[in-house]
Enzyme design. Structure first.
Site, PDB file in Angstrom:
ATOM      1  N   HIS A   3       0.794  -1.232   0.000  1.00 40.65           N
ATOM      2  CA  HIS A   3       0.000   0.000   0.000  1.00 40.65           C
ATOM      3  C   HIS A   3       0.821   1.273   0.000  1.00 40.65           C
ATOM      4  O   HIS A   3       0.251   2.364   0.010  1.00 40.65           O
ATOM      5  CB  HIS A   3      -0.923   0.053   1.213  1.00 40.65           C
ATOM      6  CG  HIS A   3      -2.015  -0.968   1.193  1.00 40.65           C
ATOM      7  ND1 HIS A   3      -3.264  -0.708   0.676  1.00 40.65           N
ATOM      8  CD2 HIS A   3      -2.039  -2.247   1.612  1.00 40.65           C
ATOM      9  CE1 HIS A   3      -4.017  -1.790   0.798  1.00 40.65           C
ATOM     10  NE2 HIS A   3      -3.291  -2.739   1.361  1.00 40.65           N
ATOM     11  N   LYS A  17      -7.850  14.265   5.253  1.00 39.42           N
ATOM     12  CA  LYS A  17      -7.025  13.047   5.175  1.00 39.42           C
ATOM     13  C   LYS A  17      -6.007  13.156   6.292  1.00 39.42           C
ATOM     14  O   LYS A  17      -5.900  14.204   6.932  1.00 39.42           O
ATOM     15  CB  LYS A  17      -6.325  12.947   3.817  1.00 39.42           C
ATOM     16  CG  LYS A  17      -5.649  14.255   3.376  1.00 39.42           C
ATOM     17  CD  LYS A  17      -4.998  14.153   2.006  1.00 39.42           C
ATOM     18  CE  LYS A  17      -5.980  14.305   0.874  1.00 39.42           C
ATOM     19  NZ  LYS A  17      -5.837  13.269  -0.134  1.00 39.42           N
ATOM     20  N   ARG A  18      -5.238  12.085   6.552  1.00 38.87           N
ATOM     21  CA  ARG A  18      -4.183  12.195   7.546  1.00 38.87           C
ATOM     22  C   ARG A  18      -3.250  13.354   7.184  1.00 38.87           C
ATOM     23  O   ARG A  18      -3.035  13.648   6.006  1.00 38.87           O
ATOM     24  CB  ARG A  18      -3.396  10.885   7.624  1.00 38.87           C
ATOM     25  CG  ARG A  18      -4.171   9.763   8.269  1.00 38.87           C
ATOM     26  CD  ARG A  18      -4.588  10.125   9.695  1.00 38.87           C
ATOM     27  NE  ARG A  18      -3.450  10.172  10.567  1.00 38.87           N
ATOM     28  CZ  ARG A  18      -3.022   9.149  11.308  1.00 38.87           C
ATOM     29  NH1 ARG A  18      -3.678   8.005  11.304  1.00 38.87           N
ATOM     30  NH2 ARG A  18      -1.959   9.266  12.081  1.00 38.87           N
ATOM     31  N   LYS A  77       1.352  14.596   1.595  1.00 41.58           N
ATOM     32  CA  LYS A  77       0.005  14.936   1.132  1.00 41.58           C
ATOM     33  C   LYS A  77      -0.139  16.454   0.905  1.00 41.58           C
ATOM     34  O   LYS A  77      -1.112  16.918   0.340  1.00 41.58           O
ATOM     35  CB  LYS A  77      -1.039  14.456   2.134  1.00 41.58           C
ATOM     36  CG  LYS A  77      -1.104  12.926   2.237  1.00 41.58           C
ATOM     37  CD  LYS A  77      -2.098  12.480   3.296  1.00 41.58           C
ATOM     38  CE  LYS A  77      -2.046  10.992   3.599  1.00 41.58           C
ATOM     39  NZ  LYS A  77      -2.772  10.165   2.611  1.00 41.58           N
ATOM     40  N   THR A 104      -8.227   7.164  -1.546  1.00 41.30           N
ATOM     41  CA  THR A 104      -9.595   6.664  -1.699  1.00 41.30           C
ATOM     42  C   THR A 104     -10.601   7.774  -1.405  1.00 41.30           C
ATOM     43  O   THR A 104     -11.726   7.732  -1.900  1.00 41.30           O
ATOM     44  CB  THR A 104      -9.855   5.456  -0.774  1.00 41.30           C
ATOM     45  OG1 THR A 104      -9.290   5.748   0.505  1.00 41.30           O
ATOM     46  CG2 THR A 104      -9.228   4.200  -1.327  1.00 41.30           C
ATOM     47  N   LYS A 150     -14.380   9.005  -3.136  1.00 44.61           N
ATOM     48  CA  LYS A 150     -15.627   9.358  -2.434  1.00 44.61           C
ATOM     49  C   LYS A 150     -16.122  10.715  -2.898  1.00 44.61           C
ATOM     50  O   LYS A 150     -17.317  10.914  -3.153  1.00 44.61           O
ATOM     51  CB  LYS A 150     -15.398   9.359  -0.913  1.00 44.61           C
ATOM     52  CG  LYS A 150     -15.056   7.993  -0.354  1.00 44.61           C
ATOM     53  CD  LYS A 150     -14.459   8.057   1.058  1.00 44.61           C
ATOM     54  CE  LYS A 150     -13.758   6.739   1.383  1.00 44.61           C
ATOM     55  NZ  LYS A 150     -12.921   6.826   2.591  1.00 44.61           N
TER      56      LYS A 150
HETATM   57  C1  M8P Z   1       0.024   2.085   8.382  1.00 42.93           C
HETATM   58  C2  M8P Z   1       0.588   1.802   9.632  1.00 42.93           C
HETATM   59  C3  M8P Z   1      -0.182   1.744  10.776  1.00 42.93           C
HETATM   60  C4  M8P Z   1       0.381   1.499  11.997  1.00 42.93           C
HETATM   61  C5  M8P Z   1       1.738   1.295  12.098  1.00 42.93           C
HETATM   62  C6  M8P Z   1       2.507   1.334  10.980  1.00 42.93           C
HETATM   63  C7  M8P Z   1       1.943   1.593   9.749  1.00 42.93           C
HETATM   64  C8  M8P Z   1       2.713   1.663   8.600  1.00 42.93           C
HETATM   65  C9  M8P Z   1       2.148   1.932   7.376  1.00 42.93           C
HETATM   66  C10 M8P Z   1       0.800   2.149   7.261  1.00 42.93           C
HETATM   67  C11 M8P Z   1       0.250   2.459   5.931  1.00 42.93           C
HETATM   68  O1  M8P Z   1       0.821   2.106   4.947  1.00 42.93           O
HETATM   69  N1  M8P Z   1      -0.895   3.142   5.801  1.00 42.93           N
HETATM   70  C12 M8P Z   1      -1.497   3.487   4.680  1.00 42.93           C
HETATM   71  S1  M8P Z   1      -1.057   3.018   3.094  1.00 42.93           S
HETATM   72  N2  M8P Z   1      -2.562   4.263   4.658  1.00 42.93           N
HETATM   73  C13 M8P Z   1      -3.116   4.496   3.433  1.00 42.93           C
HETATM   74  O2  M8P Z   1      -4.081   5.188   3.297  1.00 42.93           O
HETATM   75  C14 M8P Z   1      -2.438   3.806   2.290  1.00 42.93           C
HETATM   76  O3  M8P Z   1      -3.295   2.782   1.751  1.00 42.93           O
HETATM   77  C15 M8P Z   1      -4.434   3.241   1.031  1.00 42.93           C
HETATM   78  C16 M8P Z   1      -5.236   2.031   0.613  1.00 42.93           C
HETATM   79  O4  M8P Z   1      -4.558   1.289  -0.347  1.00 42.93           O
HETATM   80  C17 M8P Z   1      -4.003   4.095  -0.145  1.00 42.93           C
HETATM   81  O5  M8P Z   1      -5.137   4.607  -0.802  1.00 42.93           O
HETATM   82  C18 M8P Z   1      -3.123   5.264   0.318  1.00 42.93           C
HETATM   83  O6  M8P Z   1      -2.623   5.961  -0.786  1.00 42.93           O
HETATM   84  C19 M8P Z   1      -1.957   4.729   1.162  1.00 42.93           C
HETATM   85  O7  M8P Z   1      -1.218   5.804   1.693  1.00 42.93           O
END
Ligand code: M8P
Length: 837
Positions: free
Chosen positions: A376, A569-570, A575, A677, A681
């Protein structure tokens, strides 16, 4: 009087025979009253609406349970192949509205409550969000299991039942303050505890080798401190199809003999207190925070999820097939949501070899034909690496297994590229250095039959960059699955007025076949339709303002006709919320200078949580709030420009925000946002996007056409080409307007009593090393925002573009995404469940 013992003459199965629960408003009213009056023991004097919510949730939960059992039996009977979605996060949000929509009982429930003098909408606000995720990755898991149920696919979600979900955010003096989110405080009507499926999880200890009478070596993992994983099941209804799948969330508890030794030694209090060690494992969701990387508790969480879920699946398998695993891979597949559960590769090997006595080769064939891995993110700080010494201490047997996997894998690499030592070091599962680390992404790739990215560009970058060596070795393993969102929650449920207009216009098929939205396209030319579309958008904007007033207590006017410009978003540097804030300051500066030609009133909304340990993200939150305070209080500005920071952004907030958004900000540095995502939406709800060529933005633009998308900024290639001689100061020197913006921050205009607090922010964007290249895209962003204003001035044109965005959003349904996962990876057969009972 002595007890009389009754012995039933009926077969035991009769206790499981139940009458079918009705879906009429009368049946709902009866059960509601039952729960309210008896289970909850309340009457009309009770002031709190919480109990009315609870009674309704229990009433509806029963209907889901009933369908869940039928679904379970249908799968059992079909003896079908199954998939398991393993994820550390399931960001479910609220359940009630979604359950009613999918069961098709909205009107009946509204009427049942109305007859009792209650308002459904008010009750729904009493449900806390299940915030068991950080953001996109966790919400994707929730949308996926919704689509699996709607597509009638036999898929189980496996996750953790965190006692505390994502922290709540409030803003004090412009700064983020975090509070724990004890979402289970008032109980959870949607879950069922299933003690009978409890699993035992080992930690610590050491391994011993024994040789049997045939001279075969067997390893046992002994002296462990065990923890129990207790499952809680949450029903996941499909859309009006009788299917209710299962989401199984594990809670860690202590074993009964936990620390019995200490107990016997007389240290009673210590031993009871140390039960916490076990129970802490699922206490809290880790925020996505690089500063938390490498923590032992997180590794314990990951292993508990992997081990409990695999043991659960294997127990079911053995119940049916005994110890014959020859068909296991043909009948089971695990989708790993990022590397977080990837220890499952080694754990399945351990269970098959150590516990069930399979040979290594057979076990490896099964494992590597059963696991599939989704990546991801390309961000280096998110690539999980666990220190070998931590592994040795916590999971000694799994470390041995990983070493063995690595040795056999590297032998293959050497056979393919003899003598290429550099390649061996690059591809090894073990990273050498001051301290050795296990590269979890590599373990996932080696142990899986499928590796996918989450948008076309992202998958391409994985193949050409991060996983290049592995792509060379196994090109056929790699594939793309562009993300989506469920149109039930993200259009039908959150925007009922727009959904109704759509259904009235093109019929209701779109809810399960989102490509049908394309039929709306001709109506973009119909002025009467446009008026209705526009009116609904205006109404949603009003509701959004009302919601903000109740949440934040705004003390200023907002023009409902203003352009609602939203970035939620976060908070992360990549971003580029900073780019957005720089633009807001630029507009402020223009208004102050009287340069308001062609400007439209604009209401900019920013929302999102900063990871608690992420210094720069917290500064960005502070800057947004300080800028908002200055602008919103300035009488020269009036309604021309407003900036609102919306605290505690979460799933239920997005459900109110996306219907009322005109402009969606998707402005990450190209190549950094794997998919996104939120972008989908917004598009579905008729917002226009201003965005870079990043993640799924590229595919959104392809679908809607360049005329209906505001593109700006450097491409991924250009970003990489510029990196070596990036000179932000030279760019600033040539841009007066940018200089003015930076000067306003520098001179303390937004930090009058807090000198220097934004120095680090300024330094980061002015640095030639700034990985996010905010300054490089400023001019292009500002110019494109002018094109946005031009379009917005012509409301007829804007509404046309809005309709075309919704009409072309069909690709971004998770029904399409899941259909692709199924056709190309899982290969499951849908199972029809009788829904006429
Ligand atoms: C999440 C964590 C949570 C806790 C501890 C460590 C972590 C390390 C990485 C992630 C992480 O990769 N989180 C993401 S990837 N959050 C997102 O939204 C991501 O995944 C989405 C779904 O595929 C994508 O749409 C986003 O672009 C991507 O940043």
């Amino acid at each position: 009087m002595p007890h009389r013992r009754f012995k039933s003459s009926k077969p035991a199965a009769s206790i499981a025979t139940l009458k079918t629960l009705g879906l009429t408003s009368t049946a709902l009213t009866t059960d509601f009253k039952h729960y309210y009056g008896y289970r909850l023991g309340r009457d009309e004097t009770c002031q709190s609406l919480h109990y009315a919510y609870e009674a309704l949730a229990l009433t509806i939960s029963d209907r889901l349970t009933e369908r869940g059992k039928r679904t379970y039996n249908a799968y059992k009977q079909a003896d079908c192949k199954r998939a398991y979605y393993l994820s550390m996060e399931f960001l479910m949000g609220r359940t009630l509205s979604n359950a009613m929509l999918n069961l098709g009982i909205n009107d009946e429930t509204t009427y049942a409550l109305y007859s009792l003098g209650l308002d459904l909408e008010e009750l729904t606000e009493n449900e806390p969000d299940a915030g068991l995720g950080n953001g996109g990755l966790g919400r994707l898991a929730a949308c996926f299991i919704d689509s699996c149920a709607t597509l009638q696919l036999p898929v189980v979600g496996y996750g953790l039942r965190y006692e505390y979900g994502m922290f709540t955010q409030s803003i004090v003096n412009g700064e983020q303050v975090e509070d724990p989110d004890h979402w289970l405080r008032n109980g959870n009507a949607w879950e069922i505890e299933r003690l009978e499926y409890t699993q035992r999880i080992k930690f610590g200890g050491h391994t011993e080798i024994h040789t049997d009478e045939h001279g075969h070596a067997h390893v046992s993992w002994v002296g462990t401190q065990d923890v129990l994983a207790v499952p809680f099941d949450v029903p996941i209804p499909g859309y009006r199809n009788g299917t209710v799948n299962n989401l199984r969330l594990w809670k860690a508890t202590a074993t009964e003999e936990f620390n019995l030794q200490e107990f016997n030694a007389g240290d009673y209090v210590e031993s009871v207190a140390s039960k916490n060690t076990a129970e802490n494992i699922t206490m809290v969701l880790y925020p996505n925070d690089a500063s938390e990387n490498g923590k032992a508790l997180r590794l314990r969480q990951q292993y508990l999820l992997a081990s409990a879920s695999l043991q659960d699946v294997i127990a079911t398998w053995i119940g049916r097939h005994g110890e014959d695993f020859s068909e296991f891979a043909a009948k089971n597949t695990f989708q790993l949501n990022d590397t977080h559960p990837s220890i499952a590769v080694a754990e399945l090997m351990r269970l098959l070899v150590d516990k069930h006595g399979l040979g290594w080769e057979q076990a490896w064939r099964i494992t590597s034909q059963t696991m599939a891995y989704t990546n991801h993110t390309l961000l280096p700080e998110a690539l999980e690496r666990w220190s070998v010494s931590l592994f040795k201490q916590l999971l000694p047997r799994l470390l041995e297994i990983i070493y063995e996997i690595n040795a056999r894998f590297l032998a293959k690499v050497s056979a393919r590229w003899p003598g290429d030592v550099a390649r061996l070091a690059r591809m090894s599962l073990i990273e050498e250095g001051h301290e050795q680390h296990i590269r979890m992404a590599y373990l996932a790739i080696v142990g899986s039959y499928s590796v996918n990215g989450v948008a076309a560009l992202h998958s391409k970058l994985l193949q050409q960059g991060l996983f290049r060596d592995f792509y060379e070795l196994w090109p056929n393993k790699f594939n793309n699955k562009t993300n989506g969102v469920t149109p039930r929650r993200w259009l039908a449920s959150c925007n009922p007025d727009l959904a109704e207009l759509i259904t009235e216009t093109i019929g209701e098929g779109w809810l399960t076949d989102l490509k049908l939205l394309k039929k709306l396209e001709p109506y973009a030319e119909d002025s009467a339709f446009r008026k209705r579309w526009h009116d609904i958008k205006q109404q949603a904007k009003q509701q959004l303002i009302d919601y903000k007033r109740s949440e934040v207590g705004l003390d200023f006017e907002i023009n409902i006709n203003a352009l609602f410009d939203v970035q939620v978003k976060r908070i992360h540097e990549y971003k580029r919320q900073l780019l957005n804030i720089l633009h807001v300051i630029h507009l402020y500066d223009r208004i102050k200078r009287g340069d308001t030609a062609n400007m439209v009133d604009r209401c900019v909304i920013i929302g999102g949580k900063a990871a608690p340990g992420y210094f720069m993200a917290k500064k960005i939150v502070k800057l947004a709030n300080n800028v908002a305070n200055v602008i919103n209080q300035d009488p020269d500005i009036g309604t021309r420009l407003k900036l609102i920071f919306l605290p505690n952004y979460r799933v239920s907030a997005m459900e109110k925000i996306c219907p009322g958004t005109d402009l969606s900000e998707q402005i990450s540095t190209a190549g950094k946002e794997a998919s996104g995502t939120g972008n989908m939406k917004f598009m579905m709800n008729g917002a226009l996007t201003i965005g870079t060529l990043d993640g799924a933005n590229i595919e959104i633009r392809e679908e809607v056409g360049d005329d209906n998308f505001f593109l700006f900024g450097l491409t991924e290639d250009q970003v990489e080409a510029l990196r070596s001689n990036y000179d932000p100061l030279a760019i600033i020197a040539q841009d007066d307007e940018l200089q003015r913006v930076l000067n306003l921050i520098e001179c303390g205009h937004f930090s009058q009593f807090e000198p220097g607090i934004f120095d680090a922010v300024l330094a980061s964007i002015k640095s030639p090393q700034d990985p996010w290249m905010t300054i490089a895209d400023f001019r292009s962003f500002v110019d494109t925002q002018k094109r946005v204003e031009e379009a917005y001035q012509d409301q007829e044109r804007w509404t046309k573009m809005s309709i075309l965005n919704t009409a072309n959003s069909g690709k971004f349904s998770t029904d399409r995404t899941i259909a692709e996962y199924n056709q190309e990876i899982w290969k499951l057969t849908p199972v029809v469940v009788d829904n006429k009972f």
